[in-house]
Design a protein around this motif. Structure first.
Motif, mmCIF file in Angstrom:
data_model
loop_
_atom_site.group_PDB
_atom_site.id
_atom_site.type_symbol
_atom_site.label_atom_id
_atom_site.label_comp_id
_atom_site.label_asym_id
_atom_site.label_seq_id
_atom_site.Cartn_x
_atom_site.Cartn_y
_atom_site.Cartn_z
ATOM 1 N N LYS A 102 1.426 2.655 8.669
ATOM 2 C CA LYS A 102 2.122 2.118 9.845
ATOM 3 C C LYS A 102 1.672 0.672 10.091
ATOM 4 C CE LYS A 102 3.093 3.079 14.673
ATOM 5 N NZ LYS A 102 2.604 3.720 15.878
ATOM 6 N N SER A 103 0.393 0.438 9.914
ATOM 7 C CA SER A 103 -0.140 -0.922 10.106
ATOM 8 C C SER A 103 0.571 -1.901 9.175
ATOM 9 C CB SER A 103 -1.641 -0.969 9.815
ATOM 10 O OG SER A 103 -2.335 -0.131 10.680
ATOM 11 N N GLU A 104 0.724 -1.480 7.930
ATOM 12 C CA GLU A 104 1.370 -2.352 6.946
ATOM 13 C C GLU A 104 2.824 -2.621 7.335
ATOM 14 O OE1 GLU A 104 0.952 -2.430 2.267
ATOM 15 O OE2 GLU A 104 2.371 -0.909 2.899
ATOM 16 N N LYS A 105 3.490 -1.577 7.809
ATOM 17 C CA LYS A 105 4.900 -1.718 8.212
ATOM 18 C C LYS A 105 5.008 -2.727 9.378
ATOM 19 C CE LYS A 105 8.739 1.024 9.849
ATOM 20 N NZ LYS A 105 9.099 2.239 10.545
ATOM 21 N N ILE A 106 4.128 -2.543 10.349
ATOM 22 C CA ILE A 106 4.184 -3.447 11.516
ATOM 23 C C ILE A 106 3.793 -4.871 11.100
ATOM 24 C CG2 ILE A 106 3.331 -3.852 13.874
ATOM 25 C CD1 ILE A 106 2.718 -0.841 14.016
ATOM 26 N N GLU A 107 2.916 -4.954 10.128
ATOM 27 C CA GLU A 107 2.503 -6.276 9.632
ATOM 28 C C GLU A 107 3.715 -7.068 9.144
ATOM 29 O OE1 GLU A 107 -1.783 -5.748 8.108
ATOM 30 O OE2 GLU A 107 -0.579 -6.410 6.411
ATOM 31 N N GLY A 108 4.592 -6.358 8.425
ATOM 32 C CA GLY A 108 5.824 -6.994 7.939
ATOM 33 C C GLY A 108 6.686 -7.462 9.103
ATOM 34 N N ILE A 109 6.813 -6.590 10.105
ATOM 35 C CA ILE A 109 7.624 -6.924 11.293
ATOM 36 C C ILE A 109 7.000 -8.107 12.026
ATOM 37 C CG2 ILE A 109 8.363 -6.060 13.558
ATOM 38 C CD1 ILE A 109 8.376 -3.225 12.266
ATOM 39 N N PHE A 110 5.697 -8.074 12.134
ATOM 40 C CA PHE A 110 4.970 -9.133 12.849
ATOM 41 C C PHE A 110 5.187 -10.485 12.149
ATOM 42 C CE2 PHE A 110 0.484 -10.690 14.174
ATOM 43 C CZ PHE A 110 1.005 -11.311 15.300
ATOM 44 N N THR A 145 0.849 -1.201 0.000
ATOM 45 C CA THR A 145 0.000 0.000 0.000
ATOM 46 C C THR A 145 0.879 1.244 0.000
ATOM 47 O OG1 THR A 145 -1.558 -1.261 1.333
ATOM 48 C CG2 THR A 145 -1.945 1.090 1.205
ATOM 49 N N LYS A 146 1.985 1.156 0.725
ATOM 50 C CA LYS A 146 2.902 2.307 0.827
ATOM 51 C C LYS A 146 3.441 2.673 -0.549
ATOM 52 C CE LYS A 146 6.131 4.893 3.065
ATOM 53 N NZ LYS A 146 6.706 5.555 1.937
ATOM 54 N N SER A 147 3.878 1.679 -1.328
ATOM 55 C CA SER A 147 4.442 2.032 -2.641
ATOM 56 C C SER A 147 3.356 2.497 -3.608
ATOM 57 C CB SER A 147 5.269 0.892 -3.234
ATOM 58 O OG SER A 147 4.634 -0.312 -3.084
ATOM 59 N N LYS A 148 2.141 1.970 -3.434
ATOM 60 C CA LYS A 148 1.039 2.470 -4.273
ATOM 61 C C LYS A 148 0.753 3.939 -3.941
ATOM 62 C CE LYS A 148 -1.313 -1.960 -4.763
ATOM 63 N NZ LYS A 148 -2.468 -2.774 -4.382
ATOM 64 N N LEU A 149 0.784 4.227 -2.645
ATOM 65 C CA LEU A 149 0.547 5.608 -2.203
ATOM 66 C C LEU A 149 1.636 6.525 -2.760
ATOM 67 C CD1 LEU A 149 -0.813 7.750 -0.328
ATOM 68 C CD2 LEU A 149 0.688 6.938 1.484
ATOM 69 N N ASP A 150 2.883 6.082 -2.649
ATOM 70 C CA ASP A 150 3.995 6.889 -3.153
ATOM 71 C C ASP A 150 3.853 7.152 -4.650
ATOM 72 O OD1 ASP A 150 5.026 6.963 -0.647
ATOM 73 O OD2 ASP A 150 6.526 5.389 -0.964
ATOM 74 N N ASP A 151 3.442 6.111 -5.387
ATOM 75 C CA ASP A 151 3.243 6.274 -6.841
ATOM 76 C C ASP A 151 2.163 7.305 -7.129
ATOM 77 O OD1 ASP A 151 5.111 4.376 -7.214
ATOM 78 O OD2 ASP A 151 3.755 2.787 -7.904
ATOM 79 N N ASP A 152 1.052 7.198 -6.414
ATOM 80 C CA ASP A 152 -0.063 8.132 -6.644
ATOM 81 C C ASP A 152 0.346 9.567 -6.323
ATOM 82 O OD1 ASP A 152 -1.867 6.326 -7.592
ATOM 83 O OD2 ASP A 152 -2.896 5.998 -5.687
#
Lengths: 753, 264
Positions: free
Chosen positions: A580-588, A56-63
């Motif tokens: 942030k949720s997505e980032k923590i998801e990766g860590i989790f 989602t983060k990279s999609k957001l950055d692209d947009d």
């Protein structure tokens, strides 16, 4: 030799023949691929698109980099964060598929609609949502979603073409972005809801208008546009409205009296000119009128209702209709599912898939009735409309014993009809197991006679008044007469409302059924004895026994587990922070793998991070497992039979384990300080040291709120084996998560005490 | 989807807490090193006697608050299988004590003086119980500590700066020169029982190391006793020192700790 003109004509002819052959090949292969006898739920095919693997983060950055709007940077961030997050949640919900027959079909229609605009075409992707809602929608990222519900309701390709053209127009005119902008500018209006509704309706008219231009240019006939509106108007009804025969459940062994069916027809109440004052869409009448005016502005109307072929259309629509049965089953809408099976059986009378679904529906009806929850699975009386009402009416009217017996009859017959079918056998075995737990069901209460035999005896008994008199006079004691009254085989006791008592005589004579039932009864008795023994324990002994039971709750001796999509929801203030949720998801996810690895527990991760490497197979597996979880969660006290029995079996075999772990972390920061208390304390001076020195620091230290939920499903038994919720005042750092997961795995790995 | 997932989990679980394995990645024994510090705010607020500090070169003294006290603590502990654990703590802390400005002499006369605050070092030993809310996994995360132990304070003997003003009494030059040495009995130990309540957060940095931080409330119980009582009469008598120390430690009830915990 040919002259150039002849050559040109031959070339055109050859090209046409080539494309015709290609078309036939595609159509035939498409039909051949779908075996409705052994139908398997719609699965994604081909290479996994970037929409599913990109964060989602990279999609957001692209947009944000594209600077698509005139909004400020912070407004754009809010908009694109929200839209990308919502879309990603949907894409990963387990409901969306790509590259499947429906998506491909819709994609080809979009190809046709945009054949003159390759640039716009290249921006769009089409995916299918497994949902019985009749809907399609587009996003500002260029994704068009089509539901299986929509596909199951339409009657020709052109109708879908108009819906898709409408969605393309929404995308082309950037309605999502415009609506967001409008909302920002009109946020303070007191009558915002009405104004937004009007604004939204304007956009719908615009999309109808823009869609009509594409639709007309693609060569579809104008009449089908109006039919599309009819589809939308009646979309809340099943995909067909055919009279349900009252004899549907009757067989040589079972008779369901017509008195259990409705005596009247239920009117279909939908109207075109409904009140749309608070709706996002104009009512059908207004849309039809607006389109009618617009239609005249196009002079070159063609009349085609399809370009991809009738067979192809019917195949794709049947897929959608088969899906609707599964979706109803997952949603615990058993009345609707049963009616859909009835509709499909007319065209596919021998489909093993439909038989399997039917067996599952009846098993679930019995399970829900057993827990007095069957009303949730059947339409409300006030919602009954059309021919499907007969099924809902019957199911509503059946008593617990009536429902249980009718369900047993259906499942038993299916098992006898398909003794080799593993899924039906599993349904049957579970049915007998659950049946043994129903205290009101006793096989000795059932007659060995069939309904017709009992009815004949009753009539004979009634007419033979001499015998009756003799019986009354001669029969022995009071107790004999009471016993006689209770005997179901006594002709005079015949009662049509208890039709079910005469519906399983053949089962009582089937030793395999009686044996299976009795052995389950023995198990139930054993459990009851254990319960009784527990009841007579002293309070301290009971406490000890319960503590042991609780301790053993999570001790599974876990060695291998499939870990599906650990989810994290991290909140800032009162709203979700998706990035942030997505980032923590990766860590989790990493923490789970690392903790399991430390303990020697083998973990097979299936999550968003692994999709690029696992590809479509992993994506399909994940969807199946999420559906299973959804089904299990419908009711906590009902162990539903897994709808995707076959697919789950394949997953078990692929990974060599029955166990699947789902986990969820929710985190927020809030000190919950009572500032009134602090202010009050400032006035009452001596209390200030306690407020400042104890109350405030304590609140600040406890401001992290982390909740972790872990559940382990057993794919073989089809149950949630164990689950636990945890709460800590801790942040979601890597090693906080990792350490907790280590301890959880450590418990899961240990053997019961 | 979010709603779906949260609902799914909400449907599946009621809140129930059962015993589970504890520890940082299963490690339940830990060694902890902490620095403890506090600003004696309550002392500033409640007492006028700020005390004196040496200023710059020479023997000049300026009136200045005690801004900062500090100490070190070392503990070793083990968490139980449920949400409790225990540990032993030894600590060494440094603070200082403002002296009075008047001293009564044996002949019932008095002198006034300014003396640099006296350094006080306190040794403490304390067994502690640690516990968390249900479901906690000691030693990780938020925990509460309750301790009951012994602390012993001693005034540090060193070259303090001071100024003596003969008031009604008369001191000889020798007596003035040795004023600081005779101010208090530096051999005395002021011991007492200490009660501790602390709440602390341990945040893991790796699979073995945690950073910990928290707040400690120390209450020095009333029955403070003095051991190794000297025989000489001092300008700042023992009972006054004891009272002032008690008062100082009472107003230093709150301190902050920061350190590292290593799990074994």
């Amino acid at each position: 030799m040919f002259d150039s003109e002849q050559f040109k004509i031959i070339t055109i002819q050859m090209t046409k023949i080539f494309f015709y052959l290609m078309f036939l090949l595609v159509a035939v292969s498409s039909i051949a691929q779908t075996d409705f006898g052994n139908y398997k739920t719609l699965q994604s095919k081909g290479v996994i698109p970037e929409d599913f693997t990109k964060s989602t983060k990279s999609k957001l950055d692209d947009d944000l980099a594209q600077k698509k709007t005139d909004l400020t940077a912070s407004q754009e961030k809010i908009l694109f964060e929200g839209t990308n997050y919502a879309i990603d949640e949907l894409l990963h919900s387990g409901l969306v598929v790509y590259g499947d027959e429906i998506s491909k079909y819709a994609t080809e229609i979009v190809d046709r609609l945009l054949r003159n605009d390759p640039s716009l075409r290249s921006e769009l992707r089409i995916y299918t949502i497994k949902s019985n809602e009749t809907n399609a929608f587009s996003t500002d990222q260029g994704i068009i979603f089509v539901t299986t519900g929509l596909m199951s309701q339409i009657t020709c390709e052109a109708q879908l073409a108009f819906v898709l053209a409408h969605e393309i127009a929404h995308y082309q005119k950037k309605h999502v972005l415009e609506t967001f902008d409008w909302k920002l500018k009109n946020a303070r209006h007191s009558d915002q809801i009405v104004k937004l509704s009007n604004y939204s309706k304007e956009k719908e008219f615009e999309a109808d208008k823009g869609g009509l231009a594409l639709y007309s240019a693609a060569g579809y006939g104008k009449d089908y546009v109006f039919e599309t509106f009819d589809v939308l108007m009646y979309s809340y009804l099943p995909f067909d409205d055919i009279e349900f025969p009252f004899a549907y459940f009757n067989s040589t062994n079972m008779y369901v009296p017509t008195s259990l069916f409705p005596k009247k027809k239920y009117e279909i109440k939908a109207i075109e000119d409904y009140d749309d004052s608070n709706s996002s869409h104009p009512n059908i009448k207004k849309r039809k009128e607006a389109v009618e005016k617009e239609i005249d502005s196009y002079s070159n109307w063609e009349t085609a209702d399809q370009y991809l072929g009738q067979n192809r259309f019917e195949t794709v629509r049947n897929i959608a209709r088969f899906e609707s049965v599964r979706t109803d089953l997952l949603d615990a809408s058993f009345g609707s599912a049963l009616y859909s099976v009835f509709l499909l059986e007319r065209d596919f009378p021998t489909s093993a898939y439909l038989k399997r679904m039917k067996a599952q529906i009846w098993l679930n009806l019995m399970l829900y009735k057993k827990q007095n929850k069957s009303n949730k699975t059947i339409d409300n009386s006030s919602d009954l409309e059309g021919e499907s009402a007969a099924v809902h009416f019957l199911l509503k009217k059946l008593t617990k014993d009536g429902m249980t017996t009718l369900a047993l009859r259906q499942v038993y017959d299916l098992h006898k009809q398909y003794p080799e079918d593993e899924e039906i056998s599993a349904v049957y075995a579970k049915f007998i197991k659950d049946l043994a737990e129903i205290k009101t069901f006793k096989i000795e209460n059932y007659s060995k006679k069939k309904f017709s035999e009992a009815a004949n005896d009753f009539l004979k008994d009634k007419t033979d008044t001499t015998v009756q008199l003799q019986d009354t006079v001669k029969s022995g004691s009071k107790y004999d007469r009471i016993k006689k009254k209770k005997n179901v085989d006594n002709a005079s006791n015949f009662d049509t409302t208890k039709f079910y008592l005469y519906g399983i005589g053949d089962l009582l004579a089937d030793s395999s059924f009686v044996q299976a039932y009795n052995s389950n009864i023995e198990l139930v008795k054993k459990l009851e004895e254990e319960k009784e023994q527990f009841e007579i324990l002293s309070q301290s002994e009971r406490k000890k026994a319960m503590a042991k039971e609780q301790d053993n709750h999570l001790r599974l001796g876990l060695e291998e587990v499939i870990v599906v999509e650990p989810k994290v929801y991290s909140y800032k203030a009162n709203s979700l922070d998706p990035i942030k949720s997505e980032k923590i998801e990766g860590i989790f996810s990493e923490s789970i793998e690392s903790a399991a690895d430390d303990l020697g527990v083998k973990v097979y991760p299936i999550d968003r991070r692994t999709l690029s490497s696992k590809g479509t197979e992993g994506f399909n597996e994940r969807n199946t497992l999420i559906s299973f979880l959804t089904q299990i969660a419908q009711e906590d006290d009902i162990n539903a039979f897994p709808a995707d029995f076959q697919a789950l079996k394949e997953i078990r075999q692929n990974y060599g384990t029955n166990r699947v772990m789902f986990s969820l972390v929710e985190h927020s920061r809030s000190a919950d300080i009572n500032w009134w208390l602090v202010a009050g304390s400032a006035f009452i001076y001596p209390t200030l040291p306690f407020t400042l020195g104890m109350y405030l620091p304590m609140k600040i230290f406890k401001s992290n709120h982390m909740e972790m939920n872990v559940i382990i499903l057993d794919l073989e038994k089809g149950i949630a084996e164990t689950g636990q919720s945890y709460y800590w005042n801790e942040p979601t750092y890597k090693h906080n998560l990792g350490s907790h997961m280590f301890n959880i795995f450590n418990t899961l790995k240990s053997k019961p005490l | 989807m979010k709603f779906l997932i949260v609902t799914i989990f909400a449907c599946l679980f009621q809140y129930s807490v059962i015993s589970q394995n504890t520890g940082l990645y299963g490690k339940r024994t830990f060694i902890e090193v902490n620095t403890v510090s506090n600003m004696p705010i309550f002392s500033w607020l409640l007492y006028d006697n700020k005390g004196y500090s040496a200023s710059g070169a020479g023997n000049s003294l300026i009136q200045k608050k005690d801004l900062f006290d500090y100490g070190f603590r070392l503990s070793i502990g083990r968490s139980g299988k449920k949400n409790t654990g225990f540990s032993f703590e030894v600590g060494y802390s440094f603070t200082n004590l403002a002296t009075p400005e008047y001293a009564s002499l044996e002949d019932y006369t008095s002198v006034s003086y300014k003396h640099e605050r006296l350094d006080v070092k306190t040794f403490s030993f304390m067994p502690k119980i640690e516990f968390t809310s249900k479901g906690g996994t000691l030693p990780v995360g938020l925990n509460h500590q309750i301790g009951f132990g012994i602390s012993s304070s001693k005034i540090v003997e060193k070259d303090y700066n001071y100024q003596v003003f003969n008031y009604s009494g008369q001191l000889t030059n020798e007596e003035v020169a040795s004023f600081s040495k005779n101010l208090v009995n530096y051999e005395n130990k002021y011991s007492g029982m200490t009660f501790l309540y602390a709440f602390n957060i341990r945040t893991p940095l790796s699979k073995s190391l945690m950073i910990n931080y928290g707040i400690r409330y120390t209450l020095n119980l009333k029955n403070m006793f003095v051991s190794d009582i000297g025989t000489d009469q001092k300008y700042y008598p023992e009972d006054e020192v004891r009272t002032d120390l008690k008062r100082m430690r009472l107003t230093n009830v709150l301190s902050f700790n920061l350190g590292f915990t290593y799990a074994l």
